[in-house]
Design a protein around this motif. Sequence first.
Motif, PDB file in Angstrom:
ATOM      1  N   ASP A 563       0.841  -1.105  -0.067  1.00  0.00           N
ATOM      2  CA  ASP A 563      -0.080   0.029   0.002  1.00  0.00           C
ATOM      3  C   ASP A 563       1.010   1.294   0.102  1.00  0.00           C
ATOM      4  N   PRO A 564       0.696   1.853  -1.192  1.00  0.00           N
ATOM      5  CA  PRO A 564       1.701   3.248  -1.128  1.00  0.00           C
ATOM      6  C   PRO A 564       1.206   4.383  -0.246  1.00  0.00           C
ATOM      7  N   GLY A 565      -0.014   4.222   0.423  1.00  0.00           N
ATOM      8  CA  GLY A 565      -0.318   5.405   1.135  1.00  0.00           C
ATOM      9  C   GLY A 565       0.039   5.272   2.529  1.00  0.00           C
ATOM     10  N   GLU A 566       0.823   4.127   3.027  1.00  0.00           N
ATOM     11  CA  GLU A 566       1.595   3.829   4.507  1.00  0.00           C
ATOM     12  C   GLU A 566       2.974   3.518   4.119  1.00  0.00           C
ATOM     13  N   PRO A 567       3.996   3.836   5.231  1.00  0.00           N
ATOM     14  CA  PRO A 567       5.211   3.132   4.950  1.00  0.00           C
ATOM     15  C   PRO A 567       5.295   1.560   4.891  1.00  0.00           C
ATOM     16  N   HIS A 568       5.917   0.809   3.960  1.00  0.00           N
ATOM     17  CA  HIS A 568       6.076  -0.491   4.022  1.00  0.00           C
ATOM     18  C   HIS A 568       7.030  -1.056   5.154  1.00  0.00           C
ATOM     19  N   GLY A 569       6.517  -2.168   5.559  1.00  0.00           N
ATOM     20  CA  GLY A 569       7.310  -2.772   6.702  1.00  0.00           C
ATOM     21  C   GLY A 569       5.963  -3.247   7.884  1.00  0.00           C
ATOM     22  N   VAL A 570       6.774  -3.256   9.196  1.00  0.00           N
ATOM     23  CA  VAL A 570       5.769  -3.815  10.127  1.00  0.00           C
ATOM     24  C   VAL A 570       5.437  -2.470  10.869  1.00  0.00           C
ATOM     25  N   ILE A 571       3.986  -2.280  10.928  1.00  0.00           N
ATOM     26  CA  ILE A 571       3.439  -1.326  11.878  1.00  0.00           C
ATOM     27  C   ILE A 571       2.936  -1.621  13.087  1.00  0.00           C
ATOM     28  N   LEU A 572       3.301  -0.954  14.228  1.00  0.00           N
ATOM     29  CA  LEU A 572       2.867  -1.207  15.543  1.00  0.00           C
ATOM     30  C   LEU A 572       1.882  -0.080  15.938  1.00  0.00           C
ATOM     31  N   THR A 718       7.937  -0.183  13.097  1.00  0.00           N
ATOM     32  CA  THR A 718       9.092  -0.807  13.830  1.00  0.00           C
ATOM     33  C   THR A 718      10.092  -1.352  12.878  1.00  0.00           C
ATOM     34  N   SER A 719       9.901  -1.678  11.702  1.00  0.00           N
ATOM     35  CA  SER A 719      10.888  -2.311  10.734  1.00  0.00           C
ATOM     36  C   SER A 719      10.371  -2.223   9.334  1.00  0.00           C
ATOM     37  N   GLU A 729      11.338  -4.304  22.814  1.00  0.00           N
ATOM     38  CA  GLU A 729      11.726  -2.789  22.708  1.00  0.00           C
ATOM     39  C   GLU A 729      10.634  -1.875  22.194  1.00  0.00           C
ATOM     40  N   SER A 730      10.147  -2.376  20.763  1.00  0.00           N
ATOM     41  CA  SER A 730       9.229  -1.508  20.481  1.00  0.00           C
ATOM     42  C   SER A 730       7.763  -1.447  20.825  1.00  0.00           C
ATOM     43  N   VAL A 731       7.502  -2.510  21.611  1.00  0.00           N
ATOM     44  CA  VAL A 731       6.323  -2.475  22.422  1.00  0.00           C
ATOM     45  C   VAL A 731       6.617  -1.511  23.702  1.00  0.00           C
ATOM     46  N   GLU A 732       7.760  -1.786  24.233  1.00  0.00           N
ATOM     47  CA  GLU A 732       8.102  -0.714  25.392  1.00  0.00           C
ATOM     48  C   GLU A 732       8.174   0.579  25.013  1.00  0.00           C
ATOM     49  N   SER A 733       8.661   0.968  23.839  1.00  0.00           N
ATOM     50  CA  SER A 733       8.816   2.181  23.481  1.00  0.00           C
ATOM     51  C   SER A 733       7.449   3.002  23.310  1.00  0.00           C
ATOM     52  N   VAL A 734       6.315   2.278  22.614  1.00  0.00           N
ATOM     53  CA  VAL A 734       5.177   2.811  22.492  1.00  0.00           C
ATOM     54  C   VAL A 734       4.357   2.811  23.438  1.00  0.00           C
ATOM     55  N   ASN A 735       4.524   1.860  24.517  1.00  0.00           N
ATOM     56  CA  ASN A 735       3.860   1.866  25.743  1.00  0.00           C
ATOM     57  C   ASN A 735       4.164   3.066  26.539  1.00  0.00           C
ATOM     58  N   SER A 736       5.490   3.437  26.482  1.00  0.00           N
ATOM     59  CA  SER A 736       5.920   4.389  27.243  1.00  0.00           C
ATOM     60  C   SER A 736       5.622   5.724  26.626  1.00  0.00           C
ATOM     61  N   LEU A 737       5.468   5.947  25.196  1.00  0.00           N
ATOM     62  CA  LEU A 737       4.900   7.191  24.520  1.00  0.00           C
ATOM     63  C   LEU A 737       3.492   7.304  24.891  1.00  0.00           C
ATOM     64  N   ILE A 738       2.525   6.351  24.961  1.00  0.00           N
ATOM     65  CA  ILE A 738       1.325   6.701  25.470  1.00  0.00           C
ATOM     66  C   ILE A 738       1.374   7.176  26.980  1.00  0.00           C
ATOM     67  N   SER A 739       1.854   6.551  27.578  1.00  0.00           N
ATOM     68  CA  SER A 739       1.920   6.793  29.308  1.00  0.00           C
ATOM     69  C   SER A 739       2.350   8.092  29.374  1.00  0.00           C
ATOM     70  N   CYS A 740       3.107   8.615  28.777  1.00  0.00           N
ATOM     71  CA  CYS A 740       4.078  10.055  29.002  1.00  0.00           C
ATOM     72  C   CYS A 740       2.967  11.038  28.607  1.00  0.00           C
ATOM     73  N   THR A 741       2.271  10.684  27.266  1.00  0.00           N
ATOM     74  CA  THR A 741       1.297  11.569  26.794  1.00  0.00           C
ATOM     75  C   THR A 741       0.100  11.869  27.705  1.00  0.00           C
ATOM     76  N   LEU A 742      -0.470  10.646  28.093  1.00  0.00           N
ATOM     77  CA  LEU A 742      -1.384  10.878  29.109  1.00  0.00           C
ATOM     78  C   LEU A 742      -1.276  11.663  30.288  1.00  0.00           C
ATOM     79  N   ARG A 743       0.000  11.393  30.826  1.00  0.00           N
ATOM     80  CA  ARG A 743       0.508  12.116  32.038  1.00  0.00           C
ATOM     81  C   ARG A 743       0.504  13.546  32.020  1.00  0.00           C
TER      82      ARG A 743
END
Length: 754
Positions: A563-572, A718-719, A729-743
Amino acid sequence: MGVDMSNNPPTSRTKDFFVSPALSLSLAGIFRDAGAAAASVDVEEGDEGSGGGGQREDTAEISSENSGPLRSRSEDDLDGEGEQDDDGDGDKNKKKKRKKYHRHTAEQIREMEALFKESPHPDEKQRQQLSKQLGLAPRQVKFWFQNRRTQIKAIQERHENSLLKSEMDKLRDENKAMREQINKACCPNCGTATTSRDASVTTEEQQLRIENARLKAEVEKLRAALGKYPPGATSPSCSSTGKDQDSRSSLDFFTGIFGLEKSRITEIVNQAMEELIKMATAGEPLWIRSVETGREILNYDEYVKEFSIKSSGNSGRPKRSIEASRETGVVFVDLPRLVQSFMDVSQWKEMFPCLISKAATVDVISIGEGPNGINGAVQLMFAELQMLTPMVPTREVYFVRYCKQLSAEQWAIVDVSIDKVEDNIDASLVKCRKRPSGCIIEDKSNGHCKVIWVEHVECQKNTVHTMYRTIVNSGLAFGARHWMATLQLQCERLVFFMATNVPMKDSTGVATLAGRKSILKLAQRMTWSFCHAIGASSFHTWTKVSSKTGEDIRVSSRKNLNDPGEPHGVILCAVSSVWLPVSPQVLFDFLRDEARRNEWDIISNGGPAQSIANLAKGQDRGNAVTIQAMKSKENNMWIIQDSCTNAYESMVVFAPVDITGMQSVMTGCDSSNIAILSSGFSILPDGLESRPLVITSRQEEKSTEAGSLLTIAFQILTSTSTTAKPTMESVESVNSLISCTLRSIKTSLQCEDG
């Protein structure tokens, strides 16, 4: 938006619609070419780029967005032969040398594809101009277009042949059934009837002969269609209005699987239409207006008496809850276009992206009258309805949709579930069934329509998270108010998209109308992608993880191959929903305010956001698309943000974009190939409309404002390898991103303890 039917494995498409084996044959007919096409089938949208998909042309254009890796060997061979032809006859004794294959670049293919959509047969001048522009020989351009037309013809012939084979198989089955019926009813020696059922057998035989003749006529029509329609054209059996179902035996489908005659289905939908009209126009005592909320409430005892509803008892079925609601509103759209958007399943789904995660026309029971075949049309449809959170289960429903013109200025569209259909579908799917629901549409002056929407459903009682229990059980989440508010928002967006007299203050930073339209199209695609990514649809498999701050976060991953409308690879994708003691309006204004973006946006690193462009797409100032520049010590970044609000919900969706690509879009270039990965927020009222002590901008209303249900979602790549898997590591990264944003949000709004 185009309809992507690219060459994916069949499983990637068939799992989109969960149906019983009895329905699989019918659905396979709808998506028959999904696994066979060598290039993707792209139905061009009109210039309006509407939420309803616009008025599509009858001709289905074939797009090779992914033809780089899928380029056929024959195309390479032709390119090589074209180069060899220039050598003339040459010396026959010379050793023949095979030319190297020429593989076009992605940019060359994109440019040729753009011209192909406008002119499949370019003239010599166009080919010369394109060859200079792309650095190709004129013969290479000529052969590319020739191969492209050949590819289209092959795909269409495969489709027509498949339809023809299907009809011939049905014809053989009918003949076999007729012979078996006659043999059972007749003596093998003398041929006379052997039972008292002589009259009924004769009638059945006559019906079989009539049906047999009709099938023969359909086969002849298909044979004619194969030779009648030139390459690049679409035969009536392939039209986007759903008339392709006309060549299939819809009557056989219903009598063979559901045990219902077409006449019985017609009777049911006519009764449903009468009930809808009464439900839409009646006042008290059928509908009583709530003094507390102002909403209309159905008096169910009066409903049972009015429509002579018989209690079906439990009869072994799961317990069901009944939801009924009615809403009246005015929308900015002309009546024919609005009616068409309901009868075209693609347009219908695009009109309600936040409510519909899947939709399909399973079969066409009856083709209507009129130029578009709408008046009197009856379709069996499937829909999966969602909320913008993975915490609320989706609702799957099969229903028959019937469209009828009541007068010169009034149309009605009714949806109703049919018992026989429900009884023959996998019970695990039938979580919801529609009692007569739909809308009455009345044409008003100056392109306005008055719409009365009635939503009346029975749903199996299931467990809903306590946070969403009130808004779901009250009927707000899937009720008429939600449908109407979404329809009004989408129609208003279309008006602003098509407008040519938009004041410059509503399009700051964009110099041309073409640039304005390109940006609005990109923002619309971004928001649709966001709605598709964060719901509880079976498209996704959610894994629950806990954050350090206590929020429940759900994570899902997917792979984008072509799909050219999104980056190619694994999306989390990671999503979390929380309740905040803040009014929805205050929360929405805070999140969309570019001056306060650095208070919650971790990616901005505290840097200020500078407005590059601001485009209005509705009367409310909150309905706008903005482009913001984020400046930090490390790098400069542009973000496109789409904010929208209506009487029910609000959204703020954003994504980082390539600066060079965005600058080209701002000048009016096509935005469909701009890769974009959306994140954002969905904001809902919590349904408790008298909750006290919440933060609101209007002090005098503190005792009446409700809190908000905030869903926050982030998507990251993620790749770039499609064979990779998400890492911890990628799961922890996005987990931290949501937590910090909510805080950060809670801190800014002073509701840390909420």
